[in-house]
Every structure is written in structure tokens, then in C-alpha cells.
Scaffold this active site. Structure first.
Site, short mmCIF file in Angstrom:
data_model
loop_
_atom_site.label_atom_id
_atom_site.label_comp_id
_atom_site.label_asym_id
_atom_site.label_seq_id
_atom_site.Cartn_x
_atom_site.Cartn_y
_atom_site.Cartn_z
N ASP A 94 0.85 -1.20 0.00
CA ASP A 94 0.00 0.00 0.00
C ASP A 94 0.89 1.25 0.00
O ASP A 94 2.06 1.17 0.37
CB ASP A 94 -0.91 0.01 1.24
CG ASP A 94 -0.13 0.14 2.54
OD1 ASP A 94 0.79 -0.68 2.76
OD2 ASP A 94 -0.39 1.07 3.32
N GLU A 156 0.21 -0.78 5.78
CA GLU A 156 1.28 -0.23 6.63
C GLU A 156 1.13 1.26 6.79
O GLU A 156 1.30 1.81 7.87
CB GLU A 156 2.65 -0.57 6.03
CG GLU A 156 3.82 -0.38 7.00
CD GLU A 156 4.33 1.04 7.11
OE1 GLU A 156 5.06 1.34 8.07
OE2 GLU A 156 4.00 1.88 6.26
N1 BES Z 1 8.98 3.47 5.39
C1 BES Z 1 8.33 4.18 6.45
C2 BES Z 1 9.12 4.14 7.75
C3 BES Z 1 10.40 4.94 7.65
C4 BES Z 1 10.33 6.32 7.64
C5 BES Z 1 11.62 4.32 7.58
C6 BES Z 1 11.48 7.07 7.54
C7 BES Z 1 12.77 5.07 7.45
C8 BES Z 1 12.70 6.44 7.43
C9 BES Z 1 6.95 3.62 6.68
O1 BES Z 1 6.29 3.27 5.51
C10 BES Z 1 6.09 4.68 7.31
O2 BES Z 1 5.95 5.75 6.76
N2 BES Z 1 5.52 4.40 8.47
C11 BES Z 1 4.57 5.26 9.08
C12 BES Z 1 4.00 4.50 10.25
C13 BES Z 1 2.71 5.04 10.78
C14 BES Z 1 1.59 5.01 9.75
C15 BES Z 1 2.29 4.24 12.00
C16 BES Z 1 5.22 6.55 9.58
O3 BES Z 1 6.38 6.55 10.03
O4 BES Z 1 4.54 7.58 9.49
MN MN Z 2 7.23 2.30 4.07
#
Ligand code: BES
Ligand code: MN
Length: 457
Positions: A94, A156
Site C-alpha cells: 500500500d 502499513e
Molecule cells: N517506510 C516508512 C518508515 C520509515 C520512515 C523508515 C522514515 C525510514 C525512514 C513507513 O512506511 C512509514 O511511513 N511508516 C509510518 C508509520 C505510521 C503510519 C504508523 C510513519 O512513520 O509515518
Molecule cells: Mn514504508
């Protein structure tokens, strides 16, 4: 069993051979606007899951599309050769909503290459993560030296609400000795990274009410508080004058092992001239090891239509990032307490939780982590990987850790600091992507080797 493990030069050649097909399939995935957020067309998430399932079937995996009250995830399995370990490969299919379309230089769902980067929503986060797994599997063909479980989630970006249920229901199917989570980033173009800490997250809404209805701003303004000004004053209490978070009870620490050059961060974030940083301490501590609070949305009359009236109610959405060591429930309680206690003018303040997730620190020591570092070094032609924290969140890593306490968790990723994940003009650096694919193939070979060595000892 050593016959199934291929050499570095074989894997290099195999990845090179597979890359054009992998690129074409990545573009196919990017064309599917699978957004798990409420209010979006979830049939596109179904299409996206089906497309991933088809790719995995093509890798001779036994594939199922599963769900547990949320969006579809794809599980693909191939049993381990006798005595070999099983590796779970995680990514999500997603993507984030695209936001203001006028800010995109090209259609977010029509991938295009410019200057060695592939532009499109999800081109990096995290469809390239999905394709890195596929590339590694294709490189080995039938000669895969380990068992694999591909786990490709479908919500996710919307908080993985049903993931825990899904993991529990399919626990036996997805159990693994090593877990590779390809959803993080590298240190720079040309410099790989192993992610060893991530911040937690609390997303919540804060609503302020001062009046039972809107009234004339001239007749009442000056004596009667409006909700929007009141909300702004309340939000202003969340930081001190230096820009550090001022909510008592949130955990924060210092101790990042590397620093981040200020000018690099300015450029990567696109900070306008004259705008200063906020907070104190090392930049890396500020976005890896300390909490952050950002106001990410506001419900109030739009300026174009705003009448001369006092606003009776206004609502903000907050994105709170939690430092490693904090706990989401405690942090939310501290935040709620702060917002209630600081309510200006006796206004009514209501706080509601959208979703939360725990931070996570990984003790990246031991043979599997060394194997990962060695694979990175080889794929990046001798450049050592940096152990990094990240400011973003992958809340379910903590869940994985609790469910599979013995598994080594390797957080890798395709993003580079210019990927602009979640923003307009998201893109993937294609040269770095090739290295990520090679690193993952090398890693699978090394995992098998490490397990063999351990068995022989
Ligand atoms: N890929 C990201 C996490 C990430 C962000 C890794 C920056 C490395 C650097 C992931 O898809 C993401 O964006 N996660 C969300 C989680 C939330 C919806 C609970 C986020 O960090 O906002
Ligand atoms: Mn991600």
C-alpha cells in the site's frame, strides 16, 4: 547443500540479468493506486495485492492473499532445503495518498525516469522493497539456499491496524529464523545503512470548543475567545522557545553515534532560506532519539469562505514521534494531560487517539548482523554500512520481536535521503536500487552460510 549457494560473481550477473524485468514489474505496481486510508477506493488495494501475489507465484512460491478485517496482505512461501534456515522478507504494497496533485511534476501513478530516478507514488516506499525481494528470489531461481516467507502487507501506511491479528492467525506459516524488513533507508547515495532504531508514533486529534455557535467577530471579539485562536495558543505550548518538545513525561535521549551535516539536512528537507532548525542537541539525536510533535492538519473555516465570525470549535491533528525507550500508552497519557492542563481560557479540550505504535531498538550484534553488513559492503563495492536510527516508525517490528524472540531482525531499505517518501515527487534512485537487490541476494546466500557454519561447529 553448499551446491545451492551461488558465488558473488554469479549473483552479480544474475541480478544484472533480472533488473530490466524487475524494473518493468515495479512500474506495473506503481500504476496501481492502492491506498489503505479510509475514503479511498480499496478495490485498488485488492488489485495491488493480486499483482504482488502474481509476482510471487512467478517465483515458485506457494501464495495466499490473506486478511483479518483489514486490507489484504500477501503471504508467499517456499520451504527451506533440509537443515537450512527460513528467512521472512517483509515489505508493504500500500502507499500514501498523493496530496496536492499540482505539486507533482508528473502523474504519481504513471512512473517516469528522470536523471536516474524513477518517479511515482510508492516507487520507493515501498513497492521497491517488494521488488527487491522479488529480484533476490529471481536471481537464485531454483537454487535458493534458504526457505523464504514473503510477507507483503497492505495497510502499513494506515497504521497496520489488523496486522497483529493477521500475524497471530498465520503464526506458523510466517515463522522464520531471520526477518528482513525492507522498508527503511540508506545513509546516502553510495553509502548503505543498517537501521537499528526507530521512533514510535502517536497520531491524535485535539479539539477545542469555546462557543455553542459562531457569532459576529466585531460584536463579540475582544471579550469572547474564539476556538481557533485558543487552539493555536494551546498548540504553541507543545514546544519551548528553542523548539524542543515541552510535554513533561515524554522520553528523550542523546547519544547518536554519527552527526548529520546541517547543510545536507537543509537541502534534503527543502528548508527555505532564513528558516532555522528547531530544538537543541545533535541533529541526529533530534530526529532519532528525541520526541517530535508536528501539527499535520487543521479543521477550521477555510480562508476563502471564512465569515467575520468567531470560530466556535477547531480541531488539529498531531503527529507525535516517540523516542526509543518510550511507550505509546504512557506518552499518549502525558500528552493528554499536557493538553488538558494547558487549555487556555477554560476552553473545552477533547483529545482522541487515531493510532499509535511502539518505538524499537535492535541489538544488531551477532553473526546474522555481521552477514548483513558484509553483504552491504560487497554490494556497495567496499563501502561500510552505517548503523542508523530513523525518525520514522515501523510499529510492528516490536510485535515481530515479541512473537519471534529468537529471530534476527534486519531492517534494510531502498530509500535514500532524496526519495521524498510521503511527499510529492517521490522517487527511487535506480542505481541504489540495483545495489539493494544485489545486497539482498548476497544476504540470503550468507544467511545460509552462517547457519551451515553454526551447524558444523
Ligand atoms: N517506510 C516508512 C518508515 C520509515 C520512515 C523508515 C522514515 C525510514 C525512514 C513507513 O512506511 C512509514 O511511513 N511508516 C509510518 C508509520 C505510521 C503510519 C504508523 C510513519 O512513520 O509515518
Ligand atoms: Mn514504508
Amino acid at each position: 547443500m553448499t551446491t545451492t549457494i551461488r558465488t558473488e560473481s554469479e549473483l552479480r550477473a544474475a541480478i544484472e540479468r533480472e533488473l530490466p524485468g524487475v524494473r518493468a514489474d515495479l512500474e506495473r505496481l506503481v500504476r496501481i493506486p492502492g491506498i489503505a486510508f479510509d475514503g479511498f477506493d480499496h478495490s485498488q488495494v485488492e488489485r495491488s495485492a493480486e499483482a504482488v501475489a502474481e509476482l510471487l507465484r512467478g517465483c515458485s512460491l506457494d501464495v495466499r492473499v490473506v486478511r483479518s478485517g483489514g486490507q489484504p496482505a500477501v503471504i508467499g512461501r517456499r520451504p527451506a532445503p533440509p537443515g537450512a534456515p527460513t528467512v521472512m522478507l517483509y515489505a508493504h504494497h500500500d502507499v500514501q495518498p498523493v496530496g496536492d496533485l499540482s505539486l507533482w511534476q508528473s502523474d504519481p501513478f504513471e512512473p517516469v525516469e528522470r536523471d536516474g530516478r524513477l518517479y511515482g507514488r510508492g516507487a520507493a516506499d515501498d513497492k521497491a522493497g517488494v521488488m527487491a525481494h522479488v529480484a533476490a528470489l529471481r536471481a537464485f531461481g531454483d537454487a535458493l539456499p534458504v526457505g523464504v516467507v514473503l510477507f507483503v502487507e497492505g495497510e502499513e501506511e494506515y497504521g497496520s491496524d489488523s496486522l497483529e491479528r493477521l500475524l497471530k492467525e498465520h503464526r506458523e506459516e510466517i515463522a522464520a529464523d531471520v526477518i528482513v524488513i525492507a522498508d527503511s533507508m540508506n545513509w546516502d547515495i553510495g553509502v548503505p545503512a543498517l537501521t537499528t532504531s526507530l521512533r514510535g508514533v502517536v497520531n491524535c486529534f485535539v479539539e477545542v470548543r469555546t462557543l455553542s455557535q459562531a457569532v459576529h467577530s466585531g460584536m463579540f471579539g475582544g471579550a469572547v475567545p474564539d476556538a481557533l485562536t485558543t487552539l493555536c495558543r494551546l498548540l504553541a505550548t507543545l514546544h519551548d522557545d528553542a523548539g524542543d518538545v515541552a510535554v513533561a513525561g515524554l522520553v528523550g535521549a542523546e547519544g547518536a553515534s554519527v552527526d548529520y551535516p546541517e547543510d545536507r539536512l537543509r537541502a534534503e528537507a527543502g528548508m527555505l532560506d532564513g528558516v532555522s532548525f528547531i530544538g537543541t542537541g545533535r541533529l541526529t539525536d533530534r530526529f532519532w532519539n528525541k520526541p517530535a510533535i508536528s501539527v499535520i492538519g487543521l479543521d477550521a473555516p477555510a480562508t476563502g469562505e471564512a465569515p467575520n465570525a468567531l470560530v466556535p470549535a477547531a480541531k488539529a491533528k498531531l503527529s507525535v514521534r516517540l523516542a526509543p525507550g518510550d511507550e505509546a500508552a504512557k506518552a499518549y497519557a502525558a500528552l493528554t494531560e499536557h493538553l488538558r492542563r494547558n487549555a487556555p481560557f477554560g476552553a473545552s479540550v477533547t483529545v482522541t487517539l487515531e493510532h499509535d505504535g511502539e518505538p524499537c531498538v535492535i541489538d544488531a550484534t551477532g553473526p546474522m548482523y555481521d552477514a548483513a553488513r558484509a553483504a552491504f559492503r560487497t554490494a556497495w563495492d567496499g563501502v561500510d554500512p552505517v548503523d542508523i536510527g530513523v525518525g520514522g516508525s515501523i510499529p510492528f517490528i516490536d510485535t515481530f520481536r515479541q512473537m519471534f524472540p529468537k529471530a534476527a531482525i534486519l531492517v534494510t531499505g531502498v530509500e535514500d535521503p532524496y526519495a521524498r517518501a510521503h511527499g510529492p515527487n517521490e522517487s527511487l534512485h535506480l542505481g541504489e536500487f540495483a545495489r539493494v537487490c544485489l545486497a539482498e541476494a548476497l544476504l540470503l546466500a550468507k544467511v545460509a552460510e552462517v547457519a551451515e557454519t553454526a551447524a558444523a561447529d
